[in-house]
Scaffold this active site. Structure first.
Site, PDB file in Angstrom:
ATOM      1  N   GLN A  19       0.812  -1.222   0.000  1.00  8.54           N
ATOM      2  CA  GLN A  19       0.000   0.000   0.000  1.00  8.54           C
ATOM      3  C   GLN A  19       0.843   1.269   0.000  1.00  8.54           C
ATOM      4  OE1 GLN A  19      -1.786  -1.040   4.011  1.00  8.54           O
ATOM      5  NE2 GLN A  19      -1.615   1.159   4.329  1.00  8.54           N
ATOM      6  N   CYS A  25      -5.213   0.660   3.622  1.00  6.28           N
ATOM      7  CA  CYS A  25      -5.326  -0.766   3.954  1.00  6.28           C
ATOM      8  C   CYS A  25      -6.743  -1.277   3.721  1.00  6.28           C
ATOM      9  CB  CYS A  25      -4.913  -0.993   5.398  1.00  6.28           C
ATOM     10  SG  CYS A  25      -5.988  -0.165   6.574  1.00  6.28           S
ATOM     11  N   HIS A 168      -6.411  -1.215  11.496  1.00  2.29           N
ATOM     12  CA  HIS A 168      -5.799  -1.739  10.278  1.00  2.29           C
ATOM     13  C   HIS A 168      -6.689  -2.795   9.624  1.00  2.29           C
ATOM     14  CE1 HIS A 168      -2.727  -2.480   7.436  1.00  2.29           C
ATOM     15  NE2 HIS A 168      -2.247  -3.578   7.962  1.00  2.29           N
ATOM     16  N   ASN A 195      -1.230  -9.322   4.698  1.00  2.00           N
ATOM     17  CA  ASN A 195      -1.100  -7.892   4.935  1.00  2.00           C
ATOM     18  C   ASN A 195      -0.804  -7.185   3.608  1.00  2.00           C
ATOM     19  OD1 ASN A 195      -0.987  -5.521   6.355  1.00  2.00           O
ATOM     20  ND2 ASN A 195       0.904  -5.982   7.444  1.00  2.00           N
TER      21      ASN A 195
END
Lengths: 231, 114
Positions: A19, A25, A168, A195
């Protein structure tokens, strides 16, 4: 439920993305869930555009009208699903590539690759979360990322981690039953989390987090989607 | 200096860190993650942040012994900078908006036995 489950082995998860220095996110978590749901319904894995969400999605929460998706300034996965349903779908990464900066909306309805039929939030019970993961594909989740800044590998099972301060958005792609825990002297179950900080972070871009205790609020903001299959 | 009415009795970490082992680690970190800083001032500032994050990683290691914590690509960022730049889920209230409304809704419970 199977003891161990991993959507990566079934080909439902795209490569780890990055990102960059942009609070997007939520867009990566959203596309991950839609990519997975599309795989479940069509058997095809498409790499979908986060930039479309960053540039074009300004959807707001139904209860809190001030909580609106705002590109690199943050957003919510549930808002993003609403946007995708209203906009008519998501383009592929190749037609609307990620830049890591908010820009002018260049969405082209003619290039839509995936349409959403519906979405739902998932109950707090982690067995229900596992069942929905197996049934619907990878799930978008929110968690408290405080331990992730220094995380290198292993199963993260912090003794104290706030369950309320979710900041997140990530993607739940599977779970394992036997992650060794020195502290607990035995094998503990864990979640496998994708992630969006590149492959150099964590375990090749993935995070393993203790399962079963709502650690870091991992069970508190979970959602699944179903894509529309064109006949 | 002896004439100063107020004498500094605490350490100035920004100055004392230069030339230390921490600075060597910081230089290795910069090299590994391709980091560079425009001014000397910024360099010294980031060195201070890095030193605090090394301590933070040690604290995290104590609190989270089953994982490995240490220097990462984010070790030159304060907690606030890290959160602002690399997370991004909105949390308008204590629990955060979007937090499990499903618990109160009529959600179909899945069969989980067997």
């Amino acid at each position: 439920l199977p003891e161990d489950f991993d959507w990566r082995e079934k080909g439902a998860v795209t490569d780890v993305k990055m990102q960059g220095a942009c609070g997007s996110c939520w867009a990566f978590s959203t596309t991950g869930a839609i990519e997975g749901a599309n795989f479940v319904s069509t058997g095809k894995l498409l790499n979908l555009s986060e930039q479309q969400l960053v540039d074009c999605d300004h959807a707001c929460d139904t209860k809190d009208k001030k909580a609106c998706d705002d590109g690199c300034g943050g957003g919510l996965m549930t808002n993003a699903y609403k946007y995708v349903m209203e906009a008519g779908g998501l383009e592929e990464e190749s037609s609307y590539p990620y830049t890591g900066k908010r820009g002018r909306c260049r969405f082209d309805a003619g290039k839509v690759a995936v349409r959403l039929a519906n979405f739902t939030t998932i109950p707090l019970d982690e067995n229900q979360i596992a069942a929905n993961l197996v049934r619907h594909g990878p799930l978008a989740v929110g968690l408290n990322a405080v331990y992730m800044q220094t995380y290198i590998g292993g199963v993260s099972c912090p003794l104290i981690c706030s369950k309320r301060r979710l900041n997140h958005g990530v993607l739940l792609v599977g779970y394992g039953s036997k992650g060794f825990s020195i502290l607990r002297l035995g094998n503990r179950p864990y979640w496998i989390i994708k992630n969006s900080w590149g492959k150099t972070w964590g375990e090749n871009g993935y995070y393993k987090l203790c399962r079963g205790h709502g650690i870091c609020g991992v069970n508190a903001m979970v959602s699944a989607v179903v894509t529309q299959v064109s006949s | 200096h002896e004439d100063l009415a107020i004498r500094q009795v605490t350490e100035d970490h920004r100055k004392t860190l230069v030339g230390t082992h921490t600075e060597s680690r910081f230089r290795a970190f910069m090299s590994e993650y391709g980091k560079s800083y425009e001014t000397r001032e910024e360099y010294v500032h980031r060195l201070g942040v890095f030193a605090r994050n090394v301590l933070r990683a040690a604290e995290h290691q104590m609190m989270d012994p089953t994982a490995v914590h240490g220097v990462t690509q984010f070790s030159d960022l304060t907690e606030e900078e890290f959160e602002r730049m690399f997370t991004g889920v909105l949390a308008a209230d204590e629990g955060g908006v979007g937090v499990q409304e499903a618990a109160a809704e009529d959600v179909e419970m899945a069969e989980i036995d067997g």
